[in-house]
Enzyme design. Structure first.
Site, short mmCIF file in Angstrom:
data_model
loop_
_atom_site.label_atom_id
_atom_site.label_comp_id
_atom_site.label_asym_id
_atom_site.label_seq_id
_atom_site.Cartn_x
_atom_site.Cartn_y
_atom_site.Cartn_z
N HIS A 1 27.12 40.87 31.08
CA HIS A 1 27.62 40.68 32.45
C HIS A 1 29.14 40.83 32.42
CE1 HIS A 1 27.67 37.83 36.21
NE2 HIS A 1 27.64 39.09 36.57
N SER B 1 29.59 34.85 37.93
CA SER B 1 29.61 35.40 39.29
C SER B 1 30.70 34.73 40.12
CB SER B 1 28.26 35.16 39.97
OG SER B 1 27.27 35.93 39.36
N TYR C 1 16.96 41.06 49.11
CA TYR C 1 18.36 40.93 48.73
C TYR C 1 18.66 41.64 47.40
CZ TYR C 1 22.62 39.06 46.89
OH TYR C 1 23.86 38.97 46.31
N GLY C 2 19.83 42.22 47.29
CA GLY C 2 20.22 43.06 46.15
C GLY C 2 19.82 42.56 44.78
N PHE D 1 45.53 37.86 40.14
CA PHE D 1 45.33 39.21 40.68
C PHE D 1 46.17 40.24 39.90
CE2 PHE D 1 44.30 36.05 43.95
CZ PHE D 1 42.95 36.36 44.11
N CYS E 1 33.87 34.95 39.83
CA CYS E 1 35.04 34.50 39.07
C CYS E 1 36.00 35.64 38.77
CB CYS E 1 34.60 33.80 37.79
SG CYS E 1 33.82 32.20 38.10
N LYS F 1 20.33 43.41 37.84
CA LYS F 1 20.25 42.20 37.03
C LYS F 1 18.93 42.15 36.24
CE LYS F 1 24.11 40.55 38.79
NZ LYS F 1 25.36 40.65 38.03
N ASP G 1 30.58 45.12 36.64
CA ASP G 1 29.58 44.04 36.59
C ASP G 1 28.73 44.03 35.33
OD1 ASP G 1 28.51 41.76 38.13
OD2 ASP G 1 26.66 42.91 38.22
N LYS H 1 35.45 39.37 38.27
CA LYS H 1 35.23 40.63 37.55
C LYS H 1 35.63 41.84 38.38
CE LYS H 1 30.91 39.96 36.62
NZ LYS H 1 30.89 38.60 37.18
N THR H 2 35.13 41.90 39.62
CA THR H 2 35.45 43.08 40.44
C THR H 2 36.95 43.16 40.67
OG1 THR H 2 33.25 43.02 41.43
CG2 THR H 2 34.94 44.24 42.63
N ASN H 3 37.59 42.01 40.83
CA ASN H 3 39.04 42.00 40.99
C ASN H 3 39.76 42.57 39.77
OD1 ASN H 3 40.38 40.42 43.46
ND2 ASN H 3 38.35 39.61 43.07
N ARG I 1 20.47 35.64 45.10
CA ARG I 1 19.49 35.58 44.03
C ARG I 1 18.79 34.22 44.07
NH1 ARG I 1 21.56 34.91 39.55
NH2 ARG I 1 23.76 34.90 40.07
N GLU J 1 49.07 40.27 38.91
CA GLU J 1 49.95 39.67 37.89
C GLU J 1 49.19 39.41 36.58
OE1 GLU J 1 52.83 39.93 38.69
OE2 GLU J 1 53.09 39.55 40.85
N ASN J 2 47.87 39.48 36.64
CA ASN J 2 47.11 39.33 35.40
C ASN J 2 47.41 40.45 34.41
OD1 ASN J 2 45.93 36.97 36.37
ND2 ASN J 2 44.17 38.05 37.25
N ASN K 1 28.24 35.24 50.68
CA ASN K 1 27.73 36.16 49.66
C ASN K 1 27.44 37.54 50.26
OD1 ASN K 1 26.96 36.81 46.99
ND2 ASN K 1 24.80 36.48 47.47
N ARG L 1 27.98 41.45 50.97
CA ARG L 1 28.26 42.42 49.91
C ARG L 1 28.52 43.81 50.46
NH1 ARG L 1 27.92 40.59 44.20
NH2 ARG L 1 27.40 38.41 44.46
P1 GTP Z 1 29.81 39.01 40.84
O1 GTP Z 1 30.01 40.36 41.42
O2 GTP Z 1 29.02 38.08 41.73
O3 GTP Z 1 29.26 39.01 39.44
O4 GTP Z 1 31.25 38.29 40.76
P2 GTP Z 1 32.68 38.82 40.29
O5 GTP Z 1 32.99 38.20 38.97
O6 GTP Z 1 32.82 40.28 40.43
O7 GTP Z 1 33.60 38.11 41.33
P3 GTP Z 1 34.76 38.67 42.26
O8 GTP Z 1 35.73 39.59 41.58
O9 GTP Z 1 34.13 39.18 43.50
O10 GTP Z 1 35.46 37.23 42.46
C1 GTP Z 1 36.03 36.95 43.63
C2 GTP Z 1 36.63 35.57 43.69
O11 GTP Z 1 37.54 35.31 42.61
C3 GTP Z 1 37.44 35.52 44.95
O12 GTP Z 1 37.36 34.23 45.47
C4 GTP Z 1 38.85 35.85 44.45
O13 GTP Z 1 39.82 35.41 45.33
C5 GTP Z 1 38.87 35.12 43.12
N1 GTP Z 1 39.83 35.70 42.17
C6 GTP Z 1 39.72 36.88 41.50
N2 GTP Z 1 40.79 37.08 40.69
C7 GTP Z 1 41.59 35.98 40.85
C8 GTP Z 1 42.83 35.58 40.26
O14 GTP Z 1 43.42 36.26 39.42
N3 GTP Z 1 43.33 34.37 40.66
C9 GTP Z 1 42.70 33.60 41.57
N4 GTP Z 1 43.26 32.43 41.91
N5 GTP Z 1 41.53 33.94 42.16
C10 GTP Z 1 40.98 35.11 41.79
MN MN Z 2 31.54 41.76 41.24
MN MN Z 3 27.44 39.91 38.66
#
Ligand code: GTP
Ligand code: MN
Ligand code: MN
Length: 614
Positions: A259, A281, A230-231, A522, A283, A239, A306, A285-287, A91, A524-525, A396, A398
């Site tokens: 978001h 971004s 780009y997306g 991850f 941080c 967005k 997202d 979310k997808t995880n 972006r 464990e959250n 970045n 995707r």
């Molecule tokens: P956008 O799609 O860009 O909005 O971002 P997002 O918030 O979906 O980010 P995403 O889930 O792709 O974040 C990935 C980053 O966060 C990677 O570097 C992961 O390793 C890290 N991450 C996610 N969950 C954890 C966690 O519980 N602990 C740690 N240490 N890192 C984490």
């Molecule tokens: Mn994401």
């Molecule tokens: Mn996002």
């Protein structure tokens, strides 16, 4: 339907304003399409219906033109790799504009330009910008077609990549045209890669332009995007519409565009809870959206990763939908040990952008496996070996994949769900505890408004290096951020106090003095989610601190993980000095919005300072 438009002379000077008068809504749409064609002068116009046949043909054409690489179907059926121009990988916030009629409505955190002068600038760059190309008209719905919280849009684009991606990320269907014909409002979005082809010109794999514009006209509910494929810049439903324009529609209509991810947590007793979480971004979310709980008996179902739209219901609860239909996720760091659900989601039917290509015709990126293959073609198309000293996939890079393909997707993921909790988080090596519960809605809004995040692991702790990212919406709020806080406070008043979602702040990223993470994160959250559910149920007490309510430490489930008592203490430590220093920064930040900051948030800041110093 394919037809060749009559080529009108290039209109220079200005792009058409919204609301061309026409007798019926569909004629209005056609007149708008014609006006864009007259301006941009494509060779032909194709109306997209979202059919499998159309996307099959478009995909085949892109492969033939060298714009997509077909992956080996043995490993990755019906999947493709796109490589962007090296300059077009993210972006572009510096070229993103909120062109509201009044500057103060864009606020100090957005780039503003007056709509009239922006329309004439766009008129110049869009003139003839689609020459030699096909103009696609993509009608789409955000949220289930005809759903109560859904919104309609139409994207015009000269990028086949954008059409295919929109087909995954939205409900692209000509049923949308029926709703438009019935008079349902819709958002106009126009996109051009800005690379017209003159007769005899050779096309490139990723056309784009060095000059870029990502422009939102909030009052007109319009988006104009130029120069990027780009997306985040080119899939205008995401967005640009679902956050920037939708946040303005929500301001005017009494709802919120956020978001956020959206999940359902199922407790061992079988009770369901819905949680939305806003993290900046990259941080997590997808995880978190695809979390696989490590504690027995708990289940998590994915609803979105997202964007979430929130609306108070007549029952006094907050109702939520994921307006998207797919995931546009960050590839690097997605692997068996971090997000196995995402890895499984990507088995096929996926468009990858800027990842590395394996010799066997599959894809790879940093973090997919512990060990890199001995040889790859990197995201720029060059030979790569593990000692190349550069990443094989762009940081970045995707994946674009349908949400329905996710193994943890909820069976009813397209329906609205009532929200039980909202989480705010960021990447904070210091200060912010693992989890803190807000004392009430206003305190929760204060937490959201003061979210900040550190960019890297280096030099953590110095509060001066925080990037403020209120509600994780800094790049995505379509109006004045302080008005947005006031809107959150107002929407909260529509909720029944005992049915409003509880608000929590979380931080998976706190570190010890050696710089290692204190919390395993991850899967464990799920332990933190368990505590949150226990709080909602009133099953556990909390400790009052200056920052808010934190767990009685024994209540946090540590069975089967190696988190020492000292680590736990450190995860929840609140140091008044650094919190007070941060409060000073919050005040400075608030001051940039002048008198627009809601008095209730100023009062929260004062009482935080009072609690910290008494
Ligand atoms: P956008 O799609 O860009 O909005 O971002 P997002 O918030 O979906 O980010 P995403 O889930 O792709 O974040 C990935 C980053 O966060 C990677 O570097 C992961 O390793 C890290 N991450 C996610 N969950 C954890 C966690 O519980 N602990 C740690 N240490 N890192 C984490
Ligand atoms: Mn994401
Ligand atoms: Mn996002």
């Amino acid at each position: 339907t394919v037809f060749t438009p009559a080529l009108a002379p290039v209109e220079t000077g200005t792009v058409p304003t919204a609301g061309t008068e026409a007798s019926a809504p569909l004629e209005n749409l056609r007149a708008w399409v014609d006006s864009i064609a007259a301006l941009t002068q494509p060779d032909e116009i194709v109306w997209c219906d979202g059919s499998a046949r159309q996307s099959y043909e478009l995909t085949k054409q892109m492969v033939d033109e060298g714009k997509l690489i077909k992956l080996n179907p043995e490993w990755r059926p019906n999947s493709y790799l796109a490589r962007s121009a090296p300059s077009d990988v993210a972006r572009v916030e510096s070229r993103t504009f909120i062109c509201s009629e009044k500057e103060e409505d864009a606020g100090p955190t957005n780039n503003w330009q007056d709509p009239e002068s922006m329309r004439s600038e766009l008129g110049v760059v869009f003139s003839g910008s689609m020459r030699g190309r096909t103009m696609y008209v993509v009608p789409f719905s955000m949220g289930a077609v005809g759903g109560p919280l859904s919104q309609l849009g139409v994207q015009i684009t000269d990028s086949a990549y954008a059409v295919l991606s929109m087909g995954i990320m939205t409900r692209t269907t000509d049923k949308v045209l029926d709703l438009i014909a019935d008079g349902v409002p819709w958002v106009k979005t126009v996109h051009s890669v800005g690379a017209p082809l003159l007769p005899g010109d050779e096309d490139v794999a990723w056309p784009c332009n060095g000059t870029k514009y990502i422009v939102q006209f909030p009052e007109a509910r319009e988006v104009w995007s130029y120069g990027s494929g780009y997306g985040g810049n080119a899939l205008l439903a995401k967005k640009c519409f679902a956050l920037r324009i939708a946040s303005v529609i929500g301001r005017d209509e009494g709802w919120l565009a956020e978001h956020m991810l959206l999940v359902r947590i199922i407790s061992p007793e079988g009770k369901k809870y819905h949680v939305a979480a806003a993290f900046p971004s990259a941080c997590g979310k997808t995880n978190l959206a695809m979390l696989r709980p490590t504690i027995p008996g708990w289940q998590v179902e994915t609803l979105g990763d997202d964007i979430v739209w929130l609306r108070p219901g007549e029952d006094g609860r907050m109702w939520a939908i994921n307006p998207e239909a797919g995931f546009f996720g960050v590839a690097p760091g997605t692997g068996e040990s971090t997000n196995v659900t995402a890895v499984e989601t990507l088995w096929g039917n996926t468009i990858f952008t800027n990842v590395a290509l394996r010799d066997d015709g599959d894809v790879w990126w940093e973090g997919l496996t512990d060990k890199a293959p001995a040889h790859l073609i990197d995201w720029e198309g060059n030979d790569w070996t593990p000692d190349s000293g550069r990443p094989a996939a762009h940081p970045n890079s995707r994946f674009t994949v349908a949400a329905a393909q996710c193994p943890s997707i909820a069976g009813d993921w397209e329906d609205a769900v009532p929200l039980d909790a909202v989480l705010f988080g960021g990447r904070r090596a210091t200060n912010v505890p693992l989890v803190v519960e807000a004392t009430d809605w206003t305190h929760g809004v204060f937490m959201g408004a003061t979210i900040s995040s550190e960019k890297t692991a280096a030099a953590e702790g110095t509060v001066g290096e925080l990037r403020r990212d209120p509600f994780a919406m800094l790049p995505f709020c379509g109006y004045n951020m302080a008005d947005y806080w006031a809107h959150w406070l107002k929407v909260g008043q529509q909720l029944r106090f005992d049915r409003a979602p509880r608000i929590f702040q979380v931080n998976w990223f706190r570190k010890d003095s050696d710089g290692s993470f204190l919390w395993p994160g991850f899967g464990e959250n799920s332990r933190v989610l368990e505590w949150i559910v226990r709080r909602i149920e009133g099953q556990v007490p909390a400790q009052e601190t200056a920052a808010g309510r934190i767990p009685v430490l024994e209540d946090l489930n540590r069975d089967g993980i190696d988190v020492s008592d000292e680590a736990l203490e450190a995860l929840f430590a609140i140091d008044p000095e650094s919190w007070l220093a941060e409060a000073d920064l919050t005040e400075e930040f608030f001051d940039t919005f002048g008198s627009k900051v809601p008095p209730a948030l100023r009062a929260e800041l004062s009482s935080l300072r009072y609690r910290l110093s008494h």
